[in-house]
Design a protein around this motif. Structure first.
Motif, PDB file in Angstrom:
ATOM      1  N   ARG A  20       0.832  -1.217   0.000  1.00  0.00           N
ATOM      2  CA  ARG A  20       0.000   0.000   0.000  1.00  0.00           C
ATOM      3  C   ARG A  20       0.867   1.269   0.000  1.00  0.00           C
ATOM      4  NH1 ARG A  20      -2.110  -0.821   6.211  1.00  0.00           N
ATOM      5  NH2 ARG A  20      -0.219  -0.056   7.219  1.00  0.00           N
ATOM      6  N   PHE A  23      -1.761   8.199   0.667  1.00  0.00           N
ATOM      7  CA  PHE A  23      -2.589   8.955  -0.263  1.00  0.00           C
ATOM      8  C   PHE A  23      -1.742  10.051  -0.919  1.00  0.00           C
ATOM      9  CE2 PHE A  23      -5.481  12.064  -1.886  1.00  0.00           C
ATOM     10  CZ  PHE A  23      -6.415  11.265  -2.527  1.00  0.00           C
ATOM     11  N   ILE A 183      -4.722   7.095   6.139  1.00  0.00           N
ATOM     12  CA  ILE A 183      -5.476   6.407   5.081  1.00  0.00           C
ATOM     13  C   ILE A 183      -4.500   6.079   3.942  1.00  0.00           C
ATOM     14  CG2 ILE A 183      -7.338   6.646   3.379  1.00  0.00           C
ATOM     15  CD1 ILE A 183      -8.722   8.559   5.403  1.00  0.00           C
ATOM     16  N   VAL A 185      -3.622   3.747   0.246  1.00  0.00           N
ATOM     17  CA  VAL A 185      -4.277   3.257  -0.968  1.00  0.00           C
ATOM     18  C   VAL A 185      -3.683   1.899  -1.309  1.00  0.00           C
ATOM     19  CG1 VAL A 185      -4.761   3.727  -3.398  1.00  0.00           C
ATOM     20  CG2 VAL A 185      -4.528   5.627  -1.777  1.00  0.00           C
ATOM     21  N   GLU A 194      -9.220   1.921  -0.012  1.00  0.00           N
ATOM     22  CA  GLU A 194      -8.545   2.623   1.079  1.00  0.00           C
ATOM     23  C   GLU A 194      -8.464   1.711   2.286  1.00  0.00           C
ATOM     24  OE1 GLU A 194     -10.713   6.249   1.735  1.00  0.00           O
ATOM     25  OE2 GLU A 194      -9.952   7.132  -0.134  1.00  0.00           O
TER      26      GLU A 194
END
Ligand SMILES: C[S@@+](CC[C@H](N)C(=O)[O-])C[C@H]1O[C@@H](n2cnc3c(N)ncnc32)[C@H](O)[C@@H]1O
Length: 381
Positions: A20, A23, A183, A185, A194
């Motif tokens: 991940r 953001f 958060i 992505v 998310e």
């Protein structure tokens, strides 16, 4: 809607390789991935044929009022015989052109001493800027953001920007039952998703501590770590003079207020607001409102005085937009032109539904004993 862009492939590969991403990394790719990002790929972004309006595309009077203030800044510096005017995030050069046209027309001595420097992340905009500023060739030069930030470039004069800070990539956070989470992505079943996790950097908590903000349970917010870094670069380059920042946003206490439960992240495509940043990758703008408290606080730590902060309409009214309009009204411009001007004016200064209220102006100064700016005058006084 076709989401199957090369940028999507690139981000998919990146996430499958490294896991991940924040953001901020996602937004940086969507806006600035070379050749693929919103700002770094061909196409008209601003104005009627683009995705959004900025004050610049509304009317030249906006730039001409800034030019009046720039001339006043030059006077505050004692009318030096070298004055550097820098625009960061210069786009197609429209604002710079409106400002320098005014100076050439009305401020011959300053114009004779002027060096205009454009800094723009997208290098291919240079040809549009050259064309726009063709009448001022010889006064204009270009610097890449890397050269600007290198610590080797210094200047005295004024650095201004319009809607630069809202276009810098932001981290996103959520106040969960377990405390502040970031958060991220990720990808699941071929779709962006998310997920929350521990903060990617302690700089996020430090940021919120500095502005004394504690988010409410369930509240989301954007943290623009790039903004104070940019300001530090700008301040390091500025020897004496001003930094004028125009953007939409609020002081921290208002920006992070509990009623903004979902933060201020927005996307723009063909003048429509879109809340989903995971569609039209690289084809829609992504922005977040600016935290002006951080700019002022960080500025003061860097030796920048917060000289003036307020709504754009106050700035425009006290710095001379009424005089600009009267001049056009009394000129032999066509009735159509005059009507356009009145409509533009409404857009620029009316708080409700216009750009006058959410848009703010911050002027910071360095190394000047007595600062007397036009915007410091009482409106109508
Ligand atoms: C929202 S647009 C505003 C353009 C123009 N100032 C206007 O108001 O129409 C933001 C611009 O800032 C540029 N930009 C982003 N980061 C930058 C940086 N670090 N230095 C210079 N330009 C940058 C983008 O490429 C883009 O052209």
């Amino acid at each position: 809607m076709n989401n199957d862009t090369p940028l999507r492939d690139l981000l998919t590969q990146r996430i499958s390789r490294q896991g991940r991403i924040t953001f901020a990394d996602f937004m940086a790719a969507c806006l600035y991935e070379p050749g693929l990002g919103y700002y770094t790929s061909p196409g008209r972004k601003v104005g009627a044929e683009g995705d959004f309006y900025t004050s610049i595309s509304v009317h030249a009077a906006f730039g001409r009022v800034i030019a009046r203030e720039v001339a006043q800044m030059w006077r505050c510096l004692g009318c030096p015989d070298t004055f550097t005017l820098i625009e960061c995030g210069a786009g197609n050069g429209r604002l710079a052109c409106d400002i320098v046209d005014y100076l050439a027309e009305r401020e011959a001595i300053l114009y004779g001493n002027l060096q205009l420097v454009l800094v723009e992340k997208e290098p291919t905009l240079e040809s549009a800027q050259q064309e726009m500023l063709a009448a001022h060739t010889g006064r204009v030069s270009w610097l890449s953001p890397e050269e600007f930030a290198s610590g080797r470039f210094t200047f005295s004069g004024c650095l201004y920007s319009n809607e630069l800070i809202d276009a810098l990539p932001v981290h996103r956070v959520l106040m969960s039952a377990d405390g502040l989470q970031e958060i991220y992505v990720t990808m699941k079943d071929g779709e962006f998703r998310e997920e929350t996790g521990p903060l990617s950097t302690p700089a996020i908590t430090e940021y919120l501590d500095r502005v004394a903000v504690e988010l409410h349970p369930g509240q989301q917010a954007e943290i623009n770590l790039a903004a104070p870094i940019w300001l530090a670069e700008a301040s390091c380059a500025l020897q004496q003079g001003f930094i004028l920042t125009i953007d939409y946003g609020f002081p921290a206490v208002e920006l992070f207020a509990p009623h903004r439960q979902r933060g201020t992240l927005l996307c723009y495509h063909r003048h429509q607001i879109e809340e989903n940043p995971y569609i039209r990758l690289g084809k829609q703008d992504i922005t977040a409102h600016v935290d002006f408290t951080t700019l002022m606080q960080r500025g003061e730590e860097l030796g920048l005085q917060s000289t003036w902060f307020g709504e754009q309409y106050r700035f425009l009214l006290s710095a001379g937009i009424v005089d600009e309009i009267e001049e056009i009204e009394q000129s032999d411009a066509s009735d159509e032109h005059k009507l356009k001007l009145r409509l533009a004016l409404k857009k620029l200064i009316l708080p409700e539904g216009g750009m006058g209220d959410t848009f703010k102006v911050l002027i910071q100064s360095k190394g000047i004993e007595s600062v007397k700016l036009l915007c410091q005058r009482r409106i109508g006084g």
